[in-house]
Design an enzyme around this catalytic site. Sequence first.
Site, PDB file in Angstrom:
ATOM      1  NE  ARG A 108      -3.947   6.584  -0.088  1.00  0.00           N
ATOM      2  CZ  ARG A 108      -3.425   5.361  -0.119  1.00  0.00           C
ATOM      3  NH1 ARG A 108      -2.264   5.157  -0.671  1.00  0.00           N
ATOM      4  NH2 ARG A 108      -4.097   4.357   0.385  1.00  0.00           N
ATOM      5  CG  ASP A 121       7.929   3.554   3.758  1.00  0.00           C
ATOM      6  OD1 ASP A 121       6.824   2.993   3.604  1.00  0.00           O
ATOM      7  OD2 ASP A 121       8.212   4.663   3.230  1.00  0.00           O
ATOM      8  CB  VAL A 179      -0.707  -2.888   0.976  1.00  0.00           C
ATOM      9  CG1 VAL A 179      -0.283  -4.304   0.629  1.00  0.00           C
ATOM     10  CG2 VAL A 179      -2.021  -2.554   0.274  1.00  0.00           C
ATOM     11  CB  THR A 182       0.799   0.659  -8.901  1.00  0.00           C
ATOM     12  OG1 THR A 182      -0.240   0.096  -8.089  1.00  0.00           O
ATOM     13  CG2 THR A 182       2.015  -0.225  -8.838  1.00  0.00           C
ATOM     14  CB  THR A 239      -2.916  -2.837  -8.027  1.00  0.00           C
ATOM     15  OG1 THR A 239      -3.453  -3.074  -6.730  1.00  0.00           O
ATOM     16  CG2 THR A 239      -3.940  -3.196  -9.081  1.00  0.00           C
ATOM     17  NE  ARG A 292       3.489   4.070   7.276  1.00  0.00           N
ATOM     18  CZ  ARG A 292       2.334   3.928   7.907  1.00  0.00           C
ATOM     19  NH1 ARG A 292       1.876   4.877   8.696  1.00  0.00           N
ATOM     20  NH2 ARG A 292       1.608   2.842   7.755  1.00  0.00           N
ATOM     21  CB  CYS A 341      -8.345   0.425  -5.166  1.00  0.00           C
ATOM     22  SG  CYS A 341      -6.978  -0.041  -4.095  1.00  0.00           S
TER      23      CYS A 341
HETATM   24  N1  LIG Z   1      -4.680   0.676   0.286  1.00  0.00           N
HETATM   25  C1  LIG Z   1      -5.360  -0.382  -0.058  1.00  0.00           C
HETATM   26  O1  LIG Z   1      -6.339  -0.684   0.562  1.00  0.00           O
HETATM   27  C2  LIG Z   1      -4.923  -1.285  -1.181  1.00  0.00           C
HETATM   28  C3  LIG Z   1      -5.666  -2.441  -1.388  1.00  0.00           C
HETATM   29  C4  LIG Z   1      -5.255  -3.314  -2.362  1.00  0.00           C
HETATM   30  C5  LIG Z   1      -4.144  -3.017  -3.136  1.00  0.00           C
HETATM   31  N2  LIG Z   1      -3.452  -1.864  -2.947  1.00  0.00           N
HETATM   32  C6  LIG Z   1      -2.282  -1.630  -3.783  1.00  0.00           C
HETATM   33  O2  LIG Z   1      -1.126  -1.815  -2.955  1.00  0.00           O
HETATM   34  C7  LIG Z   1      -0.094  -0.904  -3.331  1.00  0.00           C
HETATM   35  C8  LIG Z   1       0.304  -0.067  -2.140  1.00  0.00           C
HETATM   36  O3  LIG Z   1      -0.815   0.685  -1.716  1.00  0.00           O
HETATM   37  P1  LIG Z   1      -0.865   1.392  -0.299  1.00  0.00           P
HETATM   38  O4  LIG Z   1      -2.264   1.873  -0.146  1.00  0.00           O
HETATM   39  O5  LIG Z   1      -0.284   0.534   0.753  1.00  0.00           O
HETATM   40  O6  LIG Z   1       0.109   2.632  -0.558  1.00  0.00           O
HETATM   41  P2  LIG Z   1       0.625   3.678   0.542  1.00  0.00           P
HETATM   42  O7  LIG Z   1       0.811   4.954  -0.169  1.00  0.00           O
HETATM   43  O8  LIG Z   1      -0.264   3.631   1.757  1.00  0.00           O
HETATM   44  O9  LIG Z   1       2.025   3.086   0.999  1.00  0.00           O
HETATM   45  C9  LIG Z   1       3.095   2.904   0.173  1.00  0.00           C
HETATM   46  C10 LIG Z   1       4.370   3.070   0.966  1.00  0.00           C
HETATM   47  O10 LIG Z   1       5.465   2.760   0.091  1.00  0.00           O
HETATM   48  C11 LIG Z   1       6.517   3.657   0.396  1.00  0.00           C
HETATM   49  N3  LIG Z   1       7.441   3.655  -0.741  1.00  0.00           N
HETATM   50  C12 LIG Z   1       7.331   4.240  -1.954  1.00  0.00           C
HETATM   51  N4  LIG Z   1       8.383   3.916  -2.733  1.00  0.00           N
HETATM   52  C13 LIG Z   1       9.181   3.116  -1.988  1.00  0.00           C
HETATM   53  C14 LIG Z   1      10.413   2.443  -2.231  1.00  0.00           C
HETATM   54  N5  LIG Z   1      11.041   2.527  -3.399  1.00  0.00           N
HETATM   55  N6  LIG Z   1      10.940   1.708  -1.243  1.00  0.00           N
HETATM   56  C15 LIG Z   1      10.314   1.605  -0.047  1.00  0.00           C
HETATM   57  N7  LIG Z   1       9.157   2.214   0.239  1.00  0.00           N
HETATM   58  C16 LIG Z   1       8.589   2.951  -0.722  1.00  0.00           C
HETATM   59  C17 LIG Z   1       5.836   4.974   0.694  1.00  0.00           C
HETATM   60  O11 LIG Z   1       6.664   5.820   1.458  1.00  0.00           O
HETATM   61  C18 LIG Z   1       4.594   4.492   1.474  1.00  0.00           C
HETATM   62  O12 LIG Z   1       4.819   4.463   2.874  1.00  0.00           O
HETATM   63  C19 LIG Z   1      -0.650  -0.127  -4.519  1.00  0.00           C
HETATM   64  O13 LIG Z   1      -0.301  -0.780  -5.700  1.00  0.00           O
HETATM   65  C20 LIG Z   1      -2.156  -0.217  -4.315  1.00  0.00           C
HETATM   66  O14 LIG Z   1      -2.863  -0.083  -5.517  1.00  0.00           O
HETATM   67  C21 LIG Z   1      -3.817  -0.986  -1.977  1.00  0.00           C
END
Ligand SMILES: NC(=O)c1ccc[n+]([C@@H]2O[C@H](COP(=O)([O-])OP(=O)(O)OC[C@H]3O[C@@H](n4cnc5c(N)ncnc54)[C@H](O)[C@@H]3O)[C@@H](O)[C@H]2O)c1
Length: 403
Positions: A327, A33, A15, A81, A116, A38, A256
């Site tokens: 995942r 991050d 995201v 989340t 989310t 990364r 999700c």
């Molecule tokens: N992947 C999707 O397609 C998608 C779609 C809609 C919503 N979401 C929601 O978006 C959110 C993120 O999902 P994602 O798929 O991008 O996750 P992800 O695991 O791909 O990425 C999350 C990133 O956050 C970093 N991180 C964790 N804690 C941190 C902190 N305290 N400070 C800075 N960086 C930190 C991690 O190292 C990681 O690189 C979740 O709530 C998910 O449910 C995801």
Amino acid sequence: MDKEYKIAVIGLGYVGLPLAIAFSEHFESIGYDINVDRINTLNNSVDTNGDIQFIKNDNILFTNNLSDLSYANIYIVTVPTPVNPNNTPDLTLIESASSMIADMLNKDDIIIYESTFFPGVTEDICVPILEKRSGLRYNKDFYCGYSPERISPGDNQYRLNDIVKITSGSNTEIANKIDNLYKKIIKAGTYKAPSIQVAESAKLVENIQRDVNIALMNELAMMFDNMGIDTLQVLSAARTKWNFLDFKPGLVGGHCIGVDPYYLISKSEKSGYKPSLLYSSREINNHVASFIVNKTIKLMYEEGKSTEGSNILILGYTFKENCSDKRNSKVRDIEMGLKSHSCIVKIFDPYISPSASNNFISTPFEQDIKYDAIIVAVAHNEFFKYSIDDFSRISRGNLVFLD
Ligand SMILES: NC(=O)c1ccc[n+]([C@@H]2O[C@H](COP(=O)([O-])OP(=O)(O)OC[C@H]3O[C@@H](n4cnc5c(N)ncnc54)[C@H](O)[C@@H]3O)[C@@H](O)[C@H]2O)c1
């Protein structure tokens, strides 16, 4: 370049990365991050998730150095989340990200959450952390918004730019500011929700709607299987009605659809209502992997094959088709279920390197090995090229095939 905002995106995963890149085309931006690897790969313009291709521009700084955040005035939070092992929301990452921001917070800053949430996480959980640690007051010294992300990994038709963005803010002026901010980067436009809680809830409803509808298809598929009726043939016939909702049976994994319903379930239970449909949908969808394991074993026995030492090929391992995201993939449950019956399991997935584990193979066909059963677990486009003849050639005895 618009000088009004300096935007920090916290969490550069599926995201956060596209978002940070999109904002950097209009504003000075910081992508933060906690994962150093990364940051290093992003600084070389490489997304190891394989999700987007980009060339890093000079308006964006990728960093894991907290002090780089100090000049931001908009924080956008996109950290994971997940759920705990007992399927309750795990908000530890969002809480720690909020604490970290609180330590950097200046007067008039805006924090927008995109992760989310169940309704209330922004204002009942994050805001108190922000207020307590920063000593600043909500809606007087700093402001919040919530704008759920709606992208889906592997979907190249609907990217960030193509999906209407729901926005919301902690008061009318901030809601307008946030809405205008997203209008800069989203070609499809925005929808300004009347409150943060409405925006939080809308995202959950989208994914719950899919979960419940897929659960219905899975339940029908299991019922028809018992009756000896081909579910896909039934659905092809039913689909000819103009208002048929075209959901398909299958595994529901990922971060999700298989997770978000638990967020609303948990909030609802605390509010005194036990959502039985949401619960049973989750149970049905979680049961599909063991249904596939049992069905495979039954079909093998019918062909006189024993499970002990049998070779099983699974095609596809990611949580959904045509993407590399594995995942919370439910294919792992199938793998484990078959192994518990002493089967030897090989997996081919064109999106996962065979070096990921010695179970993975680089091609399903150029091996000396013959299989007692073949399961197509994920509908990657590549698999549609294979014919039943191809599968028969690598089958030991009569082909046992599930898709
Ligand atoms: N992947 C999707 O397609 C998608 C779609 C809609 C919503 N979401 C929601 O978006 C959110 C993120 O999902 P994602 O798929 O991008 O996750 P992800 O695991 O791909 O990425 C999350 C990133 O956050 C970093 N991180 C964790 N804690 C941190 C902190 N305290 N400070 C800075 N960086 C930190 C991690 O190292 C990681 O690189 C979740 O709530 C998910 O449910 C995801």
